[in-house]
Design a protein around this motif. Sequence first.
Motif, PDB file in Angstrom:
ATOM      1  N   GLN A 124       0.834  -1.198   0.000  1.00 59.50           N
ATOM      2  CA  GLN A 124       0.000   0.000   0.000  1.00 59.50           C
ATOM      3  C   GLN A 124       0.870   1.249   0.000  1.00 59.50           C
ATOM      4  N   VAL A 125       1.852   1.263  -0.861  1.00 62.48           N
ATOM      5  CA  VAL A 125       2.758   2.392  -0.962  1.00 62.48           C
ATOM      6  C   VAL A 125       2.131   3.483  -1.817  1.00 62.48           C
ATOM      7  N   GLN A 126       2.306   4.703  -1.386  1.00 62.99           N
ATOM      8  CA  GLN A 126       1.883   5.858  -2.156  1.00 62.99           C
ATOM      9  C   GLN A 126       3.062   6.796  -2.376  1.00 62.99           C
ATOM     10  N   LEU A 127       3.115   7.374  -3.558  1.00 58.23           N
ATOM     11  CA  LEU A 127       4.112   8.373  -3.895  1.00 58.23           C
ATOM     12  C   LEU A 127       3.395   9.674  -4.198  1.00 58.23           C
ATOM     13  N   VAL A 128       3.829  10.743  -3.571  1.00 57.61           N
ATOM     14  CA  VAL A 128       3.194  12.044  -3.747  1.00 57.61           C
ATOM     15  C   VAL A 128       4.237  13.051  -4.185  1.00 57.61           C
ATOM     16  N   GLU A 129       4.051  13.597  -5.387  1.00 57.82           N
ATOM     17  CA  GLU A 129       4.938  14.628  -5.903  1.00 57.82           C
ATOM     18  C   GLU A 129       4.414  16.009  -5.529  1.00 57.82           C
ATOM     19  N   SER A 130       5.333  16.935  -5.392  1.00 56.09           N
ATOM     20  CA  SER A 130       4.967  18.316  -5.150  1.00 56.09           C
ATOM     21  C   SER A 130       6.075  19.223  -5.671  1.00 56.09           C
ATOM     22  N   GLY A 131       5.772  20.495  -5.803  1.00 57.83           N
ATOM     23  CA  GLY A 131       6.767  21.477  -6.186  1.00 57.83           C
ATOM     24  C   GLY A 131       6.671  21.987  -7.604  1.00 57.83           C
ATOM     25  N   GLY A 132       5.791  21.420  -8.407  1.00 58.35           N
ATOM     26  CA  GLY A 132       5.639  21.891  -9.763  1.00 58.35           C
ATOM     27  C   GLY A 132       4.954  23.241  -9.818  1.00 58.35           C
ATOM     28  N   GLY A 133       4.982  23.829 -10.998  1.00 58.39           N
ATOM     29  CA  GLY A 133       4.356  25.122 -11.181  1.00 58.39           C
ATOM     30  C   GLY A 133       4.840  25.799 -12.432  1.00 58.39           C
ATOM     31  N   LEU A 134       4.564  27.084 -12.514  1.00 57.25           N
ATOM     32  CA  LEU A 134       4.961  27.913 -13.650  1.00 57.25           C
ATOM     33  C   LEU A 134       6.225  28.674 -13.299  1.00 57.25           C
ATOM     34  N   VAL A 135       7.202  28.614 -14.188  1.00 58.75           N
ATOM     35  CA  VAL A 135       8.469  29.299 -13.968  1.00 58.75           C
ATOM     36  C   VAL A 135       8.944  29.892 -15.286  1.00 58.75           C
ATOM     37  N   GLN A 136       9.649  31.006 -15.214  1.00 62.55           N
ATOM     38  CA  GLN A 136      10.187  31.626 -16.414  1.00 62.55           C
ATOM     39  C   GLN A 136      11.432  30.903 -16.900  1.00 62.55           C
ATOM     40  N   PRO A 137      11.726  30.967 -18.193  1.00 66.35           N
ATOM     41  CA  PRO A 137      12.979  30.389 -18.680  1.00 66.35           C
ATOM     42  C   PRO A 137      14.170  30.912 -17.895  1.00 66.35           C
ATOM     43  N   GLY A 138      15.076  30.004 -17.571  1.00 70.47           N
ATOM     44  CA  GLY A 138      16.223  30.337 -16.749  1.00 70.47           C
ATOM     45  C   GLY A 138      15.985  30.214 -15.265  1.00 70.47           C
ATOM     46  N   GLY A 139      14.751  30.002 -14.864  1.00 70.85           N
ATOM     47  CA  GLY A 139      14.414  29.893 -13.466  1.00 70.85           C
ATOM     48  C   GLY A 139      14.657  28.512 -12.906  1.00 70.85           C
ATOM     49  N   SER A 140      14.254  28.340 -11.649  1.00 71.53           N
ATOM     50  CA  SER A 140      14.498  27.094 -10.926  1.00 71.53           C
ATOM     51  C   SER A 140      13.246  26.617 -10.209  1.00 71.53           C
ATOM     52  N   LEU A 141      13.162  25.315 -10.033  1.00 72.50           N
ATOM     53  CA  LEU A 141      12.144  24.675  -9.226  1.00 72.50           C
ATOM     54  C   LEU A 141      12.765  23.495  -8.507  1.00 72.50           C
ATOM     55  N   ARG A 142      12.198  23.143  -7.364  1.00 66.99           N
ATOM     56  CA  ARG A 142      12.584  21.922  -6.675  1.00 66.99           C
ATOM     57  C   ARG A 142      11.359  21.039  -6.501  1.00 66.99           C
TER      58      ARG A 142
END
Length: 114
Positions: free
Chosen positions: A1-19
Amino acid sequence: QVQLVESGGGLVQPGGSLRLSCAASGNIFRLNFMGWYRQAPGKQRELVAAITSGSTDYADSMKGRFTISWANAKNTVYLQMNSLKPEDTAVYYCNAHFGLAEYWGQGTQVTVSS
């Protein structure tokens, strides 16, 4: 019963960063592999980066820009994305192998646009 939950996505400008983060929960045993894949519209799902207890791998286009790492809790993996390009726009999916079982997260949208 393993679950994986992603987070941290979104809209970013070219050259920007996300984690991005992927947190595993549930009946976890023998965590062998965790990785990030992505799928852009009209394209096949592709490996972005992968990590085990002792190694990391990256797709060639990600090297030098993306970094995959374990969190201290060892049930969470980060994907640090720098110098983002419009071609990085995709749904990013977490994947994990626990023993002989394989699991996928629901995906998180990353959009790189001005």
